[in-house]
Design an enzyme around this catalytic site. Structure first.
Site, PDB file in Angstrom:
ATOM      1  CB  SER A 117       6.818   1.223   9.377  1.00 60.22           C
ATOM      2  OG  SER A 117       6.000   0.595   8.823  1.00 60.22           O
ATOM      3  CE  LYS A 119       6.536  -1.655   5.796  1.00 55.07           C
ATOM      4  NZ  LYS A 119       7.360  -1.842   6.787  1.00 55.07           N
TER       5      LYS A 119
END
Length: 785
Positions: free
Chosen positions: A691, A734
């Site tokens: 990611s 996140k």
């Protein structure tokens, strides 16, 4: 001394009317009989010394022993009739004990019991009992019969000498004969005391005849049994013989032995438990085995323990569910702020139970970072449903037998912890929490996670079979709730049986509400403070949350609040203050300087530094990617404890940049004469995953083109060599981490747009989201023009 002379002596007051009493718990002395005694109690030793200094006459009474009371017998346990006795001999032993040889003189009845003045023993005012020496035909017949019976007892008894028969035949007084035979027999102290208390001679002879008959029957039966068995026996045969002999004696006497009584007790328990057919069949089989065993055998204890477990389980006991939806919703809201998805799922479960009472319980799994309320939510669910709650911690469990139990062939075998939990809950439909299911281990003893497959499968757990019980138990009525920090370590087959509900952390506003409703009151109570003595402003709570914790859960926040409460409590105890209002500027006074600061702007103020978003086991976090170059030979250097996947993402980013150098306004020659170095700080922490691909790509382009990244921006996404941005996981964690760090703009993969539904509305308003599916679009949004 003859009986007539003893009676005359008592009448002439030669036997005193006040006697010191010596209580005896295991024997009875009769008149004219001589017996040895061992005196150990200090008060009784004192009594003997007192009697030896006077006329050597004492009163002996039988006292019933009290198993719960140690020391000398209590006065209320003394018999009302005793025997006056003369101490013939006395000797002291080195252990402060006294040995006596005493002779009975006559019967007496206790009229009044008093403690000797200044002494530890008791004295009694007594009435000396006389005896009618006249005889009639009935008494003579009783005497002749009892002498014949006694002769047969002596002949059958291995312990009584033949001379006692001649002694009995020579006694002409009926009372003395009864006393002598009663004294010789192996009767209990209570039976002998009854003989001593009977005053009419005929009644006394009849009672002694009954005792002699009983002893004769036992001895003859023992001889009959002895003749039926072999003479040569080894140790085990001999023990068996003795047990059978005792059993036969008790049967003839009409008494039940301990084993029979216990079997009947267990049979009653099995009947009361109303066991299912298979369990009842197993219990009946074990009861039959138990009836054939002796209590001293090892298998006896194994069988009784099994029956205890079988009858102790709540086969049909269940608590009634609270199906008041509004009340259940209020309980959940009172206990937990936020967590709308789990609470909605519980309300749905209650609604289904209300409409379809026989529906099977769901298997829920609360997954999320530590401190987000997974375990306490399980307790709230039990309270809302009105069910019992049992928590089983699975952290570090490595043995399959912990779940399924051990087979009964093993020493010390027990059921598994699932069955143990059901028994402790005393209900077959508790809320059963499997805590830390992701921490299960596996080794040579088996895989516990595989054993849980049957427990957590609604199609199988209605007939869960524990190895110890070996009969099916219905677990389908229980509501199983599992908790986990991460799902990756849970085997797919086990994860497939559970409905996963994510508890992904709290926003700042949610933390403030929870602190005000739960954490602050709890810490006040824990530290002995009242609401008047300490209050927190919202500004202070915001500063604690942003400057001292930076976590997804609430544990550190509660610790910091506890630290402030302890600081205030110490100042109040010293008398420095009476109360304290904690404001933002006072937080540092109690907690020291802030541990976290908004570093995003300072770190990204130069080209080549970009803020990325990462997922961790304890929630989301931000990370910085730094890129630079130096003269070299076209090498890619990567540092910061990067995993293989992250290194491959960096290589893919560099390959894409070199392929599209012209579009990016770069010369191919710059790559040939220099080395490119990518570093991700916090070098002590391992990092991996795809990611960070867009973050590494943006950092490289930013450095090579000398263009700054716009302020307060972060990004996440996987990249490909064809320039696509692929979706990633952990979006909510996140985004919440970015919100905690003060990020205002976030770039996400286009396919992750659907994940915004899980983001709180307040966070969505405060952050600008951009969704991209091409890598070049990331540069348009991220880099300053």
């Amino acid at each position: 001394m003859t009986e007539e002379k003893s009676t005359e002596a008592a009448a002439a007051n030669k036997l005193p009317d006040i006697l010191p009493l010596l209580p005896v718990v295991d024997s009875v002395l009769f008149p004219k009989m001589v017996t040895p005694l061992l005196v150990m109690q200090p008060d009784s030793v004192q009594l003997i010394d007192e009697a030896m200094s006077r006329d050597r006459v004492i009163g002996m009474v039988f006292a019933k022993p009290d198993p719960a009371h140690e020391g000398p017998p209590k006065p209320e346990s003394y018999a009302s009739v005793g025997t006056s006795a003369m101490i013939l001999k006395m000797a002291k032993t080195p252990e402060d004990r006294t040995q006596l040889l005493v002779q009975g003189l006559g019967r007496f009845r206790v009229k009044n019991l008093v403690q000797a003045e200044g002494k530890a023993f008791f004295q009694a005012e007594v009435e000396h009992l006389t005896e009618d020496a006249s005889q009639n035909t009935e008494i003579e017949a009783l005497m002749a019969n009892i002498v014949n019976l006694f002769a047969r007892v002596v002949q059958a008894s291995p312990t009584l000498p033949a001379e006692v028969v001649y002694m009995a035949q020579s006694i002409k007084e009926a009372g003395t004969l009864a006393d002598m035979i009663a004294s010789s027999l192996n009767a209990t102290a209570e039976e002998k005391q009854k003989v001593l208390e009977l005053q009419p001679v005929a009644d006394r002879l009849k009672e002694v005849t009954r005792i002699v008959n009983k002893q004769l029957e036992i001895l003859e039966l023992g001889k009959k049994i002895q003749d039926q068995v072999k003479e040569d026996m080894d140790k085990k045969q001999r023990e068996y013989y003795l047990r059978e002999q005792l059993k036969a004696i008790r049967t003839e006497l009409g008494e039940k032995d301990e084993a029979t009584t216990e079997v009947e007790t267990y049979r009653a328990k099995v009947s009361e438990a109303n066991l299912p057919p298979e369990a009842a069949k197993e219990a009946e089989r074990e009861l039959e085995r138990l009836g054939r065993m002796h209590p001293s055998s090892a298998e006896y204890t194994v069988t009784t323990t099994f029956l205890d477990w079988l009858t102790g389980l709540p086969w049909h006991k269940a608590t009634e569910d609270n199906l008041d939806i509004k009340k259940a919703r209020k309980v959940l809201d009172d206990d937990h702020y936020g967590l709308e998805k789990p609470k909605r799922r519980i309300i749905e479960y209650l609604a289904v139970r209300k409409l379809k009472p026989d529906s099977k319980g769901p298997i829920l799994c609360f997954a999320g970072p530590p401190g987000t309320g997974k375990t306490s939510l399980g307790q709230s669910i039990a309270r809302a449903l009105g069910r019992k709650f049992y928590r089983m911690s699975l952290g570090g469990v490595r043995d399959e037998a912990e779940i399924r139990g051990h087979r009964r062939t093993y020493v010390g075998a027990l059921p598994g912890r699932v069955i143990q939990g059901i028994r402790r809950a005393e209900s077959n439909n508790p809320v059963f929490m499997l805590d830390e299911i992701d921490k299960l281990g596996a080794d040579f003893r088996g895989d516990p996670s595989s054993a849980l497959l049957e427990v957590l499968d609604p199609e199988q757990n209605h007939s869960f079979q524990d190895h110890y019980l070996d009969v099916p138990f219905d677990l389908s009525k229980a509501m199983f709730i599992a908790t986990a920090n991460i799902l990756d370590t849970i085997p797919p087959a086990l994860r497939d049986r559970m409905e996963v509900l994510q508890l992904l952390g709290y926003t700042e506003d949610e933390k403030i509400h929870i602190a005000e409703r739960h954490l602050i009151p709890r810490q006040r109570s824990a530290n002995g403070l009242s609401a008047e003595q300490i209050t927190f402003s919202r500004g202070a709570l915001r500063q604690i949350i942003s400057g001292y914790t930076r976590e997804a859960g609430l544990r550190n926040l509660e610790r910091e609040i506890g630290s402030i409460c302890r600081g205030v409590a110490s100042r109040i105890a010293e008398g420095t203050i009476a109360a304290e209002v904690i404001k933002a500027q006072q937080v540092t006074k109690y907690l020291g300087p802030m541990r976290f600061s908004a570093e995003t702007r300072a770190r990204t103020s130069t080209p080549g530094v970009v803020t990325g978003l990462a997922w961790t086991q304890v929630g989301g976090d931000i990370l910085f990617v730094e890129a630079t170059a130096m003269k070299g030979k076209d090498r890619l250097i990567m540092t910061g404890q990067l995993g293989d996947v992250m290194k491959e993402s960096a290589q893919a980013a560099l390959s894409f940049i070199r392929t599209h150098a012209a579009k990016l306004g770069l010369s191919e020659s710059i790559f040939e004469s220099q080395d490119i170095h990518i570093h991700i700080p916090a070098g002590a922490i391992p990092k991996d995953g795809p990611s960070a691909g867009v973050t590494i790509f943006t950092a490289l382009v930013s450095f090579l083109t000398k263009r700054l990244v716009i302020r307060d921006l972060a990004m996440t996404g996987e990249i490909t060599l064809r320039g696509q941005v692929l979706p990633v996981g952990g979006i909510k964690e996140k985004v919440l981490a970015a919100h905690r760090a003060g990020i205002k703009t976030i770039i996400l993969p286009k396919e992750n747009q659907k994940d915004l539904e899980d983001i709180p509305k307040k966070v969505q308003k405060e952050i600008a989201f951009h969704f991209v599916d091409r890598m070049l679009d990331v540069l348009k949004l991220a880099l300053e023009k």
